[in-house]
Design an enzyme around this catalytic site. Structure first.
Site, mmCIF file in Angstrom:
data_model
loop_
_atom_site.group_PDB
_atom_site.id
_atom_site.type_symbol
_atom_site.label_atom_id
_atom_site.label_comp_id
_atom_site.label_asym_id
_atom_site.label_seq_id
_atom_site.Cartn_x
_atom_site.Cartn_y
_atom_site.Cartn_z
ATOM 1 N N ASP A 13 91.603 -2.602 -88.758
ATOM 2 C CA ASP A 13 90.145 -2.537 -88.620
ATOM 3 C C ASP A 13 89.397 -3.397 -89.634
ATOM 4 O O ASP A 13 88.276 -3.071 -90.043
ATOM 5 C CB ASP A 13 89.650 -1.077 -88.712
ATOM 6 C CG ASP A 13 90.311 -0.192 -87.682
ATOM 7 O OD1 ASP A 13 90.597 -0.691 -86.581
ATOM 8 O OD2 ASP A 13 90.550 0.993 -87.980
ATOM 9 N N GLU A 14 89.995 -4.493 -90.022
ATOM 10 C CA GLU A 14 89.375 -5.381 -91.019
ATOM 11 C C GLU A 14 88.265 -6.225 -90.401
ATOM 12 O O GLU A 14 87.517 -6.902 -91.121
ATOM 13 C CB GLU A 14 90.435 -6.322 -91.623
ATOM 14 C CG GLU A 14 91.551 -5.629 -92.402
ATOM 15 C CD GLU A 14 92.736 -5.245 -91.514
ATOM 16 O OE1 GLU A 14 92.604 -5.345 -90.270
ATOM 17 O OE2 GLU A 14 93.773 -4.839 -92.060
ATOM 18 N N LYS A 16 89.231 -8.092 -87.419
ATOM 19 C CA LYS A 16 90.026 -9.175 -86.821
ATOM 20 C C LYS A 16 89.406 -9.649 -85.507
ATOM 21 O O LYS A 16 89.338 -10.849 -85.252
ATOM 22 C CB LYS A 16 91.460 -8.691 -86.537
ATOM 23 C CG LYS A 16 92.226 -8.271 -87.784
ATOM 24 C CD LYS A 16 93.597 -7.730 -87.435
ATOM 25 C CE LYS A 16 93.574 -6.410 -86.690
ATOM 26 N NZ LYS A 16 93.021 -5.262 -87.427
ATOM 27 N N GLY A 40 91.937 -1.560 -81.529
ATOM 28 C CA GLY A 40 90.563 -1.597 -81.031
ATOM 29 C C GLY A 40 89.872 -2.723 -81.767
ATOM 30 O O GLY A 40 89.622 -2.612 -82.958
ATOM 31 N N HIS A 41 89.624 -3.828 -81.074
ATOM 32 C CA HIS A 41 89.064 -5.022 -81.716
ATOM 33 C C HIS A 41 87.648 -5.247 -81.196
ATOM 34 O O HIS A 41 87.448 -5.436 -80.002
ATOM 35 C CB HIS A 41 89.952 -6.242 -81.431
ATOM 36 C CG HIS A 41 91.323 -6.126 -82.035
ATOM 37 N ND1 HIS A 41 92.312 -7.058 -81.845
ATOM 38 C CD2 HIS A 41 91.860 -5.179 -82.856
ATOM 39 C CE1 HIS A 41 93.403 -6.690 -82.513
ATOM 40 N NE2 HIS A 41 93.151 -5.546 -83.116
ATOM 41 N N GLN A 224 96.551 -4.133 -85.802
ATOM 42 C CA GLN A 224 96.810 -3.282 -86.980
ATOM 43 C C GLN A 224 96.689 -4.130 -88.260
ATOM 44 O O GLN A 224 95.939 -5.089 -88.271
ATOM 45 C CB GLN A 224 98.176 -2.590 -86.887
ATOM 46 C CG GLN A 224 98.248 -1.492 -85.836
ATOM 47 C CD GLN A 224 98.442 -1.993 -84.435
ATOM 48 O OE1 GLN A 224 99.362 -2.751 -84.149
ATOM 49 N NE2 GLN A 224 97.602 -1.582 -83.508
ATOM 50 N N THR A 301 89.900 5.640 -81.295
ATOM 51 C CA THR A 301 89.916 7.105 -81.196
ATOM 52 C C THR A 301 88.603 7.755 -81.640
ATOM 53 O O THR A 301 88.434 8.952 -81.459
ATOM 54 C CB THR A 301 91.043 7.685 -82.085
ATOM 55 O OG1 THR A 301 90.801 7.248 -83.430
ATOM 56 C CG2 THR A 301 92.416 7.223 -81.629
ATOM 57 N N LYS A 331 82.501 -7.570 -93.897
ATOM 58 C CA LYS A 331 81.729 -6.370 -94.225
ATOM 59 C C LYS A 331 81.198 -6.351 -95.663
ATOM 60 O O LYS A 331 81.010 -5.283 -96.239
ATOM 61 C CB LYS A 331 82.522 -5.099 -93.884
ATOM 62 C CG LYS A 331 83.023 -5.119 -92.424
ATOM 63 C CD LYS A 331 83.538 -3.800 -91.928
ATOM 64 C CE LYS A 331 82.442 -2.899 -91.396
ATOM 65 N NZ LYS A 331 82.929 -1.885 -90.456
ATOM 66 N N GLY A 415 77.911 -8.975 -91.152
ATOM 67 C CA GLY A 415 77.365 -8.124 -90.096
ATOM 68 C C GLY A 415 78.299 -8.212 -88.906
ATOM 69 O O GLY A 415 79.182 -9.072 -88.860
HETATM 70 P P1 GDP Z 1 89.622 -4.883 -85.956
HETATM 71 O O1 GDP Z 1 90.464 -3.798 -85.420
HETATM 72 O O2 GDP Z 1 90.206 -5.526 -87.167
HETATM 73 O O3 GDP Z 1 89.225 -5.905 -84.922
HETATM 74 O O4 GDP Z 1 88.267 -4.204 -86.457
HETATM 75 P P2 GDP Z 1 87.416 -3.078 -85.654
HETATM 76 O O5 GDP Z 1 86.684 -3.731 -84.564
HETATM 77 O O6 GDP Z 1 88.256 -1.909 -85.334
HETATM 78 O O7 GDP Z 1 86.467 -2.585 -86.828
HETATM 79 C C1 GDP Z 1 85.570 -3.430 -87.456
HETATM 80 C C2 GDP Z 1 84.164 -2.859 -87.289
HETATM 81 O O8 GDP Z 1 83.274 -3.506 -88.187
HETATM 82 C C3 GDP Z 1 83.580 -3.108 -85.904
HETATM 83 O O9 GDP Z 1 82.690 -2.076 -85.598
HETATM 84 C C4 GDP Z 1 82.842 -4.425 -86.084
HETATM 85 O O10 GDP Z 1 81.798 -4.590 -85.136
HETATM 86 C C5 GDP Z 1 82.301 -4.268 -87.472
HETATM 87 N N1 GDP Z 1 82.160 -5.498 -88.251
HETATM 88 C C6 GDP Z 1 82.949 -6.600 -88.275
HETATM 89 N N2 GDP Z 1 82.542 -7.450 -89.252
HETATM 90 C C7 GDP Z 1 81.492 -6.860 -89.860
HETATM 91 C C8 GDP Z 1 80.665 -7.220 -90.969
HETATM 92 O O11 GDP Z 1 80.835 -8.251 -91.612
HETATM 93 N N3 GDP Z 1 79.692 -6.332 -91.324
HETATM 94 C C9 GDP Z 1 79.475 -5.161 -90.659
HETATM 95 N N4 GDP Z 1 78.502 -4.368 -91.091
HETATM 96 N N5 GDP Z 1 80.238 -4.801 -89.616
HETATM 97 C C10 GDP Z 1 81.229 -5.630 -89.229
HETATM 98 P P1 IMO Z 2 93.496 -2.378 -85.086
HETATM 99 O O1 IMO Z 2 94.279 -3.463 -84.368
HETATM 100 C C1 IMO Z 2 93.686 1.088 -87.692
HETATM 101 C C2 IMO Z 2 97.203 3.653 -87.320
HETATM 102 C C3 IMO Z 2 96.987 5.063 -86.824
HETATM 103 C C4 IMO Z 2 98.092 5.781 -87.586
HETATM 104 C C5 IMO Z 2 99.229 4.766 -87.568
HETATM 105 C C6 IMO Z 2 100.241 4.988 -86.465
HETATM 106 O O2 IMO Z 2 92.259 -1.965 -84.398
HETATM 107 O O3 IMO Z 2 93.326 -2.743 -86.521
HETATM 108 P P2 IMO Z 2 100.203 4.550 -83.838
HETATM 109 O O4 IMO Z 2 99.325 5.120 -82.770
HETATM 110 O O5 IMO Z 2 100.148 3.067 -83.943
HETATM 111 O O6 IMO Z 2 101.605 5.063 -83.774
HETATM 112 O O7 IMO Z 2 99.597 5.147 -85.214
HETATM 113 O O8 IMO Z 2 98.612 3.495 -87.391
HETATM 114 N N1 IMO Z 2 96.677 2.585 -86.442
HETATM 115 C C7 IMO Z 2 95.578 1.875 -86.711
HETATM 116 N N2 IMO Z 2 94.679 1.995 -87.699
HETATM 117 N N3 IMO Z 2 93.553 0.105 -86.778
HETATM 118 C C8 IMO Z 2 94.469 -0.043 -85.798
HETATM 119 O O9 IMO Z 2 94.477 -1.107 -84.968
HETATM 120 C C9 IMO Z 2 95.512 0.898 -85.699
HETATM 121 N N4 IMO Z 2 96.553 1.068 -84.851
HETATM 122 C C10 IMO Z 2 97.265 2.094 -85.331
HETATM 123 O O10 IMO Z 2 95.720 5.542 -87.174
HETATM 124 O O11 IMO Z 2 97.711 5.971 -88.924
HETATM 125 MG MG MG Z 3 90.302 -1.772 -84.882
#
Ligand code: GDP
Ligand code: IMO
Ligand code: MG
Length: 424
Positions: A13-14, A16, A40-41, A224, A301, A331, A415
């Site tokens: 969730d960085e 990506k 979840g991207h 991940q 989730t 972020k 953002g």
């Molecule tokens: P991923 O799994 O690495 O693709 O990241 P996620 O989408 O799960 O989580 C990142 C969250 O931060 C999402 O809700 C994005 O819309 C949001 N986001 C991404 N970059 C930034 C940022 O620079 N600032 C803020 N405030 N939100 C961001």
């Molecule tokens: P993205 O690609 C954050 C975590 C779960 C749990 C562990 C194992 O959006 O960054 P699993 O269902 O894979 O067997 O769960 O890994 N996890 C993530 N945490 N972002 C994800 O994907 C994740 N995919 C799995 O929360 O701790």
């Molecule tokens: Mg994610």
């Protein structure tokens, strides 16, 4: 070298998805190589939000080819729903998407086993996404899994599904007192999925290697993060695949000799979802402030994400195991209101100071972080469009990160929107 791997440098969730979307502009192929719909991207374009789970985050650009590689575990129902939802929103998904015939399929017994195992573990649970990811990879390594190529061959599929259900039903009934599944129902359901996904199924190893032969730009999309990698993460609190850069080769059939560079995406602080050690985790007050400002709730989730200070030990570990030369810091805006900001530069454990990431899980659970403290900037950065305009203390924070990590910062994100990014 026309290929780039983008990986998460922390616990997922960085951001990506956002960065892949931006880098897709200059790419021809965007390729997922591991994980499944546990990912979840998020991509935000002009206020409109898209959350991708299986389909690569390049799909929102016209004229790009998206590939789901052999290393991904595919829940066909989730894939079909995702494609249909994208189409409903006006996104083209047809000849621009390929799914590897070598990818393993997720079945309902995988989710059920995932849930039952977690329940049985009680306090020792991993906190999985309950999408059946672990059990599907267990079958892959155990040599009993069912691949997309098997589904495409009706005779073979019947035999494999029968064998698997025989075993899974015994496990479900005897170990968990659960009901088990009927062959006919599951067989019929998967035959309908076969019809729906057939047109996307291909030998993606040929496709991606051919693209590289032709000098096309290929972007590998990690899911991940490094600390969730089954080999390099906080085992056993990890996912069941290799989310690190090496996974890109195994998960696509592209040789390591063809990988050009690796970009790490890291948050300006740290988050994780699920259980497991997290040395820099905030206490309640800061947890609420950062979680609310950063909207830190799982994209898959909806679970609240645990938040903490930036941990340089884990990111240095990521830089090492992935061969990262450039990072993207996301972020940064979430830290805008804070007076003081900390960076963890070491762990104290049993009277000793550690500067490298340890494999010992007990030590990670008990380690006390050693912090360097910096002044905050206390200004809104979300509308800033050039690095020079960043507040002095924000630049100072980024410079300290770059120095401590000994890595170049390529971009800074301020953002969620596609446009909120600075190139350095
Ligand atoms: P991923 O799994 O690495 O693709 O990241 P996620 O989408 O799960 O989580 C990142 C969250 O931060 C999402 O809700 C994005 O819309 C949001 N986001 C991404 N970059 C930034 C940022 O620079 N600032 C803020 N405030 N939100 C961001
Ligand atoms: P993205 O690609 C954050 C975590 C779960 C749990 C562990 C194992 O959006 O960054 P699993 O269902 O894979 O067997 O769960 O890994 N996890 C993530 N945490 N972002 C994800 O994907 C994740 N995919 C799995 O929360 O701790
Ligand atoms: Mg994610």
């Amino acid at each position: 070298m026309p290929s780039t791997v983008v990986i998460g440098g922390q616990w997922g969730d960085e951001g990506k998805g956002k960065i892949i979307d931006i880098l897709s502009r200059k790419s021809d192929y965007i390729v997922r190589y591991q994980g499944g719909n546990n990912a979840g991207h998020t991509v935000v374009i002009g206020g409109e939000q898209f959350i991708l789970h299986l389909v690569p985050s390049g799909i929102l650009h016209k004229g790009k080819v998206c590939v789901i590689g052999n290393g991904v575990v595919v829940n066909p129902e989730a894939l079909i729903v995702e494609i249909e939802n994208l189409k409903k929103r006006g996104i083209k998904v047809s000849s621009n998407l390929f799914v590897s015939e070598g990818a393993h399929l997720i079945f309902p017994y995988h989710w059920t086993i995932d849930q039952l195992r977690e329940k049985a573990k009680g306090k020792g649970k991993i906190g999985t996404t309950k999408r059946g990811i672990g059990p599907c990879y267990i079958d892959k390594v155990g040599r009993s899994g069912i691949r997309i190529a098997d589904l495409m061959d009706d005779k073979l599929f019947r035999v494999k599904l029968k064998d698997n259900l025989n075993e899974k039903n015994r496990i479900l009934r005897k170990a968990y007192g659960s009901k088990g599944y009927s062959f006919e129902q599951m067989y019929k359901k998967y035959c309908t999925y076969r019809q729906k996904i057939r047109k996307y199924v291909a030998n993606t190893t040929l496709i991606v290697n051919k693209a590289l032969d032709e000098g096309k730009q290929v972007l590998f999309e990690g899911a991940q993060g490094t600390l969730l990698d089954v080999d390099f993460g906080t085992y056993p609190y990890v996912t069941s695949s290799n989310s690190t850069a090496g996974g890109a080769c195994i998960g696509t059939g592209v040789s390591p000799a063809r990988i050009g560079k690796v970009i790490g995406v890291v948050k300006a602080y740290t988050t994780r979802v699920g259980e497991g050690p997290f040395p820099t985790e905030f206490s309640d007050r800061l947890m609420n402030i950062v979680r609310n400002k950063g909207k830190e709730f799982g994209a898959t989730t909806g679970r609240p994400r645990r938040c903490g200070w930036f941990d340089a030990l884990i990111v240095r570990h990521s830089i090492l195991v992935n061969g990262i030369k450039e990072i993207v810091v996301t972020k940064l805006d979430v830290l805008d209101d804070l007076k003081r900001i900390k960076i963890c530069t070491g762990y104290r454990y049993r009277g000793k100071v550690h500067r490298t990431f340890p494999a010992n899980i007990e030590m990670l659970f008990r380690a006390k972080p050693i912090y360097e403290e910096l002044p905050g900037w206390e200004r809104d950065t979300s509308g800033i469009t050039s690095y020079n305009r960043l507040p002095k203390n924000a630049k100072h924070y980024l410079k300290r990160l770059s120095t401590i990590l000994d890595v170049k910062i390529k971009m800074v994100s301020l953002g969620a929107d596609r446009k909120q990014v600075l190139n350095l």
